[in-house]
Design an enzyme around this catalytic site. Structure first.
Site, short mmCIF file in Angstrom:
data_model
loop_
_atom_site.label_atom_id
_atom_site.label_comp_id
_atom_site.label_asym_id
_atom_site.label_seq_id
_atom_site.Cartn_x
_atom_site.Cartn_y
_atom_site.Cartn_z
CG ASP A 181 43.68 33.34 39.05
OD1 ASP A 181 43.47 32.81 40.17
OD2 ASP A 181 42.77 33.70 38.31
CG HIS A 182 45.05 33.75 45.20
ND1 HIS A 182 44.23 34.79 44.86
CD2 HIS A 182 44.40 33.09 46.19
CE1 HIS A 182 43.13 34.74 45.59
NE2 HIS A 182 43.21 33.72 46.42
CG HIS A 244 40.09 33.96 41.64
ND1 HIS A 244 41.41 34.13 41.30
CD2 HIS A 244 39.84 34.94 42.55
CE1 HIS A 244 41.92 35.15 41.97
NE2 HIS A 244 40.98 35.66 42.74
O1 LIG Z 1 41.32 37.67 44.58
C1 LIG Z 1 40.49 37.68 45.48
O2 LIG Z 1 40.29 36.55 46.17
C2 LIG Z 1 39.73 36.61 47.47
C3 LIG Z 1 39.28 35.19 47.78
O3 LIG Z 1 40.42 34.38 47.83
P1 LIG Z 1 40.43 33.06 48.72
O4 LIG Z 1 41.73 32.44 48.44
O5 LIG Z 1 40.25 33.50 50.14
O6 LIG Z 1 39.26 32.25 48.27
C4 LIG Z 1 38.57 37.58 47.56
O7 LIG Z 1 38.21 37.74 48.91
C5 LIG Z 1 39.01 38.91 47.03
O8 LIG Z 1 37.88 39.79 47.02
C6 LIG Z 1 39.56 38.80 45.65
O9 LIG Z 1 40.15 40.05 45.28
#
Ligand SMILES: O=C1O[C@H](COP(=O)(O)O)[C@@H](O)[C@H](O)[C@H]1O
Ligand code: NDP
Length: 500
Positions: A181-182, A244
């Site tokens: 989960d980044h 997230h």
């Molecule tokens: O996992 C995802 O995250 C992005 C948003 O990531 P961020 O690090 O730019 O806040 C989201 O745009 C995407 O739809 C989703 O799959």
């Protein structure tokens, strides 16, 4: 703490894809350029396209030059010489033997001791089959460690996630499965636990006696772009909330772990999900808002609504925005609403956590002037990184008035000193075998259980209907009303001032 990564081979499934180019090559490069990866590593890129090793190395170098800030041309060249390419269809069992042959050579040449990391940067439909063939074809049968990184989404509901998990666990132990989960790799998300448990002044008031409410906003300016095929089946609830947003809720709400060890931290996070109130249909309707962006203006330019985007069904009910009021029914948090909202095509790109503290016991100041602000602790996750604390003070020379002031810490001072990208931190951790910031199966299962009840209520038509918000706004009026009925309003994202 940064440690040197042990010798290893990395197999990157999906090496010609978007994630590999934009995030994974640059992240590995940063680890190398900073000296965390020495020379004893190889990366095997796997996909179906035709490439020679040299063509692939050139492709890797070009992706790094495009996406890594301050890439050094000589270091990029040396780094990309560690890359190899294998044309392979991952659904074809015999092709795994070619992978094994190549890995055996590379293990010897780079003295990797058989340590292997398999990164599945592929569509989720392949998440089950790859580990199965890696095991059945004996690729995981080496002296060294074998770890697998699984991208999101991990299933689309609890039954599919359970099935996928069972499939993967046939071939890898839970300890060797790294579900990414980044958001957990983001600097300020990791900082939450330090701010909380490293500062007695916060931890002692981090509860329902002193905290009025918590807000977590993650807003994006981008629309669905070219991902409608995926997004139409997912929507904001599955794309952002299941993973997230709930991860940030857990980090804010967890109890202090006994030790700073992965299992201690993950145990505490899971306990938050166990205390999260799982909604019945009526509660979904009352507490969860969904909406879709309509046409509007972004930076002065007219942009289309979601229904006009390419590959979106003409009457799509897919939500691009979710706001919800969550309840954590435990000793610490009973009575403290956690408001979350996330959406695409909103006014600003920002992720911010706002802790709103209760007012003091006696209204010496706050009843007397509108300028009084509750104390807020803002954790700025992105694009600015930092923490700010809003206090009330008195303006210079005036004893009868109030002035809200911000004490601010800015984590990201200059363009040259950016925090490591989330993928860089997470790759570093999994190569070292540190799973703290990866999601454990019980977390994933509980989060799906929570989400499935919302999805079901929406599918049965008992949830609130999909409403609309203009592109370039901060969401639909219903999201404001969700808070207004409790006497609250959304705190709009702020910037961390550069001078601090
Ligand atoms: O996992 C995802 O995250 C992005 C948003 O990531 P961020 O690090 O730019 O806040 C989201 O745009 C995407 O739809 C989703 O799959
Ligand atoms: N892109 C992003 O920003 C993010 C992506 N993710 C997740 O990462 C994963 C990958 O996403 P993304 O990179 O965008 O996807 P892409 O569609 O861009 O890439 C998919 C990759 O899989 C390869 N591939 C497809 N079928 C096969 C096959 N049968 N055998 C071998 N290789 C195959 C493709 O190459 P070829 O066609 O040459 O075979 C390509 O390299 C997904 O799970 C996604 O949800 C998560 C967060 C963000």
């Amino acid at each position: 703490m940064i440690h040197t990564i042990p010798n290893a081979s990395i197999v990157l499934f999906g090496a010609t894809g978007d994630l590999a180019h934009r995030k994974l090559f640059p992240a590995l490069y940063q680890l190398y350029q900073k000296g965390h990866m020495k020379e004893n590593f190889s990366v095997v890129g796997v996909s179906r396209k035709e490439y020679t090793h040299e063509e692939f190395q050139a492709e890797v170098a070009s992706a790094i030059n495009e996406h890594a800030p301050n890439a050094d041309i000589d270091i990029v060249k040396k780094f990309s010489s560690h890359f190899y390419y294998l044309k392979m269809d991952v659904t074809s069992k015999p092709s795994y033997h070619e992978l094994e042959e190549l890995l055996n050579v590379l293990d010897r040449d780079y003295q990797t001791n058989g340590n292997r990391l398999y990164y599945l940067a592929m569509a989720p439909s392949f998440f089950g089959i790859i580990p199965t063939f890696l095991k059945s074809e004996g690729i995981t049968n080496t002296e060294g460690w074998q770890r697998i990184v699984i991208e999101k989404p991990f299933g689309h509901d609890l039954p599919s996630a359970t099935k996928l998990n069972e499939e993967i666990q046939q071939s890898f132990n839970e300890d060797d499965i790294y579900r990414i989960d980044h958001y957990l790799g983001k600097e300020m998300v990791q900082n939450i636990q330090v701010i909380r448990f490293g500062n007695a002044i916060f931890e002692s008031i981090w509860n329902n006696k002193y905290i009025d409410s918590v807000q977590i906003t993650s807003s994006e300016t981008l629309g669905v772009e070219d991902r409608a095929a995926y997004y139409e089946k997912s929507g904001a609830l599955l794309d952002m909330v299941q993973n997230h947003m709930l991860q940030m809720v857990m980090m804010v709400a967890m109890e202090p772990p006994g030790e700073l060890k992965p299992e201690h931290i993950r145990d505490e996070k899971v306990k938050v999900l166990r205390s999260l109130r799982f909604f019945n249909e009526e509660e979904v309707k009352r507490n969860v808002i969904r909406a879709q962006y309509s046409a509007g203006k972004m930076n002065g330019e007219q942009v289309p609504g979601y229904l006009q985007e390419e590959n979106v069904a003409p009457e799509s009910q897919t939500e691009t925005f979710v706001a919800a009021k969550l309840f954590i029914d435990n000793f610490r948090w009973t009575g403290v609403p956690f408001y979350i909202r996330t959406g695409k095509r909103m006014a600003v790109k920002s992720t911010e956590i706002v802790i709103q503290f209760k007012q003091g016991p006696m209204a010496l100041y706050h009843a007397k002037t509108e300028k009084y602000q509750p104390n807020l602790l803002r954790i700025h996750v992105q694009p600015d990184e930092g923490v700010s604390l809003t206090l009330n003070a008195k303006p210079k020379g005036d004893t009868s008035d109030l002035l809200p002031i911000d004490m601010t810490y800015n984590n990201k001072t200059t363009a040259e000193m950016n925090s490591p990208e989330a993928y860089e931190k997470l790759l570093h951790d999994c190569l070292l075998g540190n799973s703290t910031y990866f999601t454990r199966w019980d977390e994933v299962a509980l989060s799906w259980d929570f989400i499935d009840r919302i999805t079901k209520a929406w599918a049965d038509g008992t949830g609130s209907p999909v409403t609309h918000y203009p592109s370039g706004s901060m969401g639909p009026v219903e999201a404001d009303e969700l808070l207004n009925r409790d006497g609250h309003s959304w705190w709009e994202p702020t910037k961390v001032r550069e001078e601090c």
